[in-house]
Design a protein around this motif. Structure first.
Motif, PDB file in Angstrom:
ATOM      1  N   ALA A 282       0.623  -1.002  -0.206  1.00 28.08           N
ATOM      2  CA  ALA A 282       0.158   0.239   0.019  1.00 28.08           C
ATOM      3  C   ALA A 282       0.915   1.462   0.358  1.00 28.08           C
ATOM      4  O   ALA A 282       0.513   1.827  -0.832  1.00 28.08           O
ATOM      5  N   ALA A 283       2.721   0.814   0.813  1.00 33.61           N
ATOM      6  CA  ALA A 283       2.645   2.358   0.613  1.00 33.61           C
ATOM      7  C   ALA A 283       3.399   2.502  -0.189  1.00 33.61           C
ATOM      8  O   ALA A 283       3.714   3.666  -1.110  1.00 33.61           O
ATOM      9  N   MET A 284       3.758   1.529  -1.105  1.00 35.94           N
ATOM     10  CA  MET A 284       4.345   1.267  -2.503  1.00 35.94           C
ATOM     11  C   MET A 284       3.801   2.225  -3.350  1.00 35.94           C
ATOM     12  O   MET A 284       3.984   3.707  -4.359  1.00 35.94           O
ATOM     13  N   ILE A 285       2.336   2.041  -3.342  1.00 34.61           N
ATOM     14  CA  ILE A 285       0.980   2.273  -4.468  1.00 34.61           C
ATOM     15  C   ILE A 285       1.001   3.923  -3.844  1.00 34.61           C
ATOM     16  O   ILE A 285       1.333   4.937  -4.768  1.00 34.61           O
ATOM     17  N   GLY A 286       1.697   4.197  -3.041  1.00 27.98           N
ATOM     18  CA  GLY A 286       1.475   5.402  -1.881  1.00 27.98           C
ATOM     19  C   GLY A 286       2.296   6.901  -2.860  1.00 27.98           C
ATOM     20  O   GLY A 286       2.395   7.309  -3.994  1.00 27.98           O
ATOM     21  N   ARG A 287       3.917   6.134  -2.697  1.00 28.92           N
ATOM     22  CA  ARG A 287       4.808   6.817  -3.567  1.00 28.92           C
ATOM     23  C   ARG A 287       5.023   6.492  -4.333  1.00 28.92           C
ATOM     24  O   ARG A 287       5.421   7.821  -5.400  1.00 28.92           O
ATOM     25  N   ILE A 288       3.721   5.649  -5.910  1.00 32.52           N
ATOM     26  CA  ILE A 288       4.134   5.504  -7.327  1.00 32.52           C
ATOM     27  C   ILE A 288       2.869   6.956  -7.552  1.00 32.52           C
ATOM     28  O   ILE A 288       3.530   7.665  -8.203  1.00 32.52           O
ATOM     29  N   ARG A 289       1.681   7.259  -6.932  1.00 35.04           N
ATOM     30  CA  ARG A 289       1.067   8.367  -6.982  1.00 35.04           C
ATOM     31  C   ARG A 289       1.105   9.993  -6.961  1.00 35.04           C
ATOM     32  O   ARG A 289       1.557  10.519  -7.850  1.00 35.04           O
ATOM     33  N   GLY A 290       2.589   9.276  -5.692  1.00 30.61           N
ATOM     34  CA  GLY A 290       2.772  10.699  -5.493  1.00 30.61           C
ATOM     35  C   GLY A 290       4.082  11.258  -6.307  1.00 30.61           C
ATOM     36  O   GLY A 290       4.394  12.529  -6.837  1.00 30.61           O
ATOM     37  N   HIS A 291       5.000  10.310  -6.759  1.00 36.73           N
ATOM     38  CA  HIS A 291       5.522  10.462  -7.772  1.00 36.73           C
ATOM     39  C   HIS A 291       4.823  10.395  -8.810  1.00 36.73           C
ATOM     40  O   HIS A 291       5.852  12.066 -10.286  1.00 36.73           O
ATOM     41  N   PHE A 292       4.057  10.693  -9.738  1.00 32.55           N
ATOM     42  CA  PHE A 292       2.950  11.040 -10.520  1.00 32.55           C
ATOM     43  C   PHE A 292       2.117  12.606 -10.425  1.00 32.55           C
ATOM     44  O   PHE A 292       2.224  13.074 -11.314  1.00 32.55           O
ATOM     45  N   ALA A 293       2.219  12.768  -8.667  1.00 33.15           N
ATOM     46  CA  ALA A 293       1.890  13.713  -9.174  1.00 33.15           C
ATOM     47  C   ALA A 293       3.195  14.989  -9.122  1.00 33.15           C
ATOM     48  O   ALA A 293       2.894  16.199  -9.136  1.00 33.15           O
ATOM     49  N   GLU A 294       3.778  14.945  -8.740  1.00 33.95           N
ATOM     50  CA  GLU A 294       5.628  16.054  -8.995  1.00 33.95           C
ATOM     51  C   GLU A 294       5.775  15.780 -10.559  1.00 33.95           C
ATOM     52  O   GLU A 294       6.117  16.876 -10.898  1.00 33.95           O
TER      53      GLU A 294
END
Ligand SMILES: CC(C)(COP(=O)(O)OP(=O)(O)OC[C@H]1O[C@@H](n2cnc3c(N)ncnc32)[C@H](O)[C@@H]1OP(=O)(O)O)[C@@H](O)C(=O)NCCC(=O)NCCS
Length: 189
Positions: free
Chosen positions: A48-60
């Protein structure tokens, strides 16, 4: 740059992550075969944390590791995409291409198909001049994908992955590269 939310290949959609992807993603990241070249399997929370980081990368940055969906069955089957390398090495700063698929979907050409699509995006839309990929030396399935999309092993650039113990056989990594010019050659050659 406009965020690149979705890409498409002949048999796949590379899309944004849905909350409903988590159970299947967590299952594949807990599969010892899928994770055999990684230091450890992931717990449900770590996936779940990895999906969160992936979403953060897309956002940035407007690009990242896309969720892969098969067009024929609609199933979520893993990830493929582009991300900034998260540690320092001789070859950084750099954008890497990477992939991880659930075991049921190996051997069907999906990883290479998604990788071609992500690589094209890296040159055409993200406008990179070079893209790298790396993996532990023994991970031949992953190196075959790198070779399939026209990447070249750089023997000068082998490196020890930070945070992996000195006596761990997974520490030694190989680096593959492809420049925009080489990619154009693979398209026209
Ligand atoms: C690395 C990984 C994604 C490779 O998956 P894969 O399914 O072997 O890779 P491809 O999509 O390129 O498929 C190639 C295989 O499909 C076969 N294939 C079948 N139909 C095909 C088609 N239409 N097109 C291309 N290949 C096809 C090929 O012959 C090849 O088989 P082979 O390996 O027996 O020669 C997968 O092993 C994986 O998820 N591993 C765990 C995670 C991991 O290590 N990630 C990389 C970390 S750096």
């Amino acid at each position: 740059m406009e965020p690149i939310l979705e890409l498409e290949s002949a048999r796949l959609i590379l899309r944004q992550w849905r909350d409903t992807d988590l159970p299947e993603f967590a299952r594949m990241c807990a599969d010892p075969q899928v994770m055999r070249y990684f230091p450890a399997k992931l717990s449900h929370l770590e996936s779940a944390a990895m999906i969160g980081r992936i979403r953060g990368h897309f956002a940035e940055y407007g690009f990242g590791l896309w969720a892969l969906q098969r067009k024929d069955s609609g199933e979520f089957i893993g990830l493929t995409g582009l991300q900034h390398v998260s540690f320092e090495a001789d070859f950084t700063p750099a954008v890497e291409i990477g992939w991880r698929l659930a075991r049921e979907h190996w051997g069907l050409g999906y990883a290479s198909e998604a990788a071609w699509t992500a690589l094209r995006c890296g040159f055409d839309r993200v406008q990179r001049d070079e893209i790298v990929a790396f993996t532990t030396e023994a991970n031949m399935p992953s190196q075959k994908v790198m070779q399939a999309i026209g990447m070249h092993y750089d023997p000068q650039a082998d490196f020890a992955r930070p945070k992996v113990a000195a006596d761990d056989p997974l520490r030694h990594h190989v680096l593959y590269r492809i420049t925009r010019a080489q990619w154009l050659d693979t398209l026209h050659g």
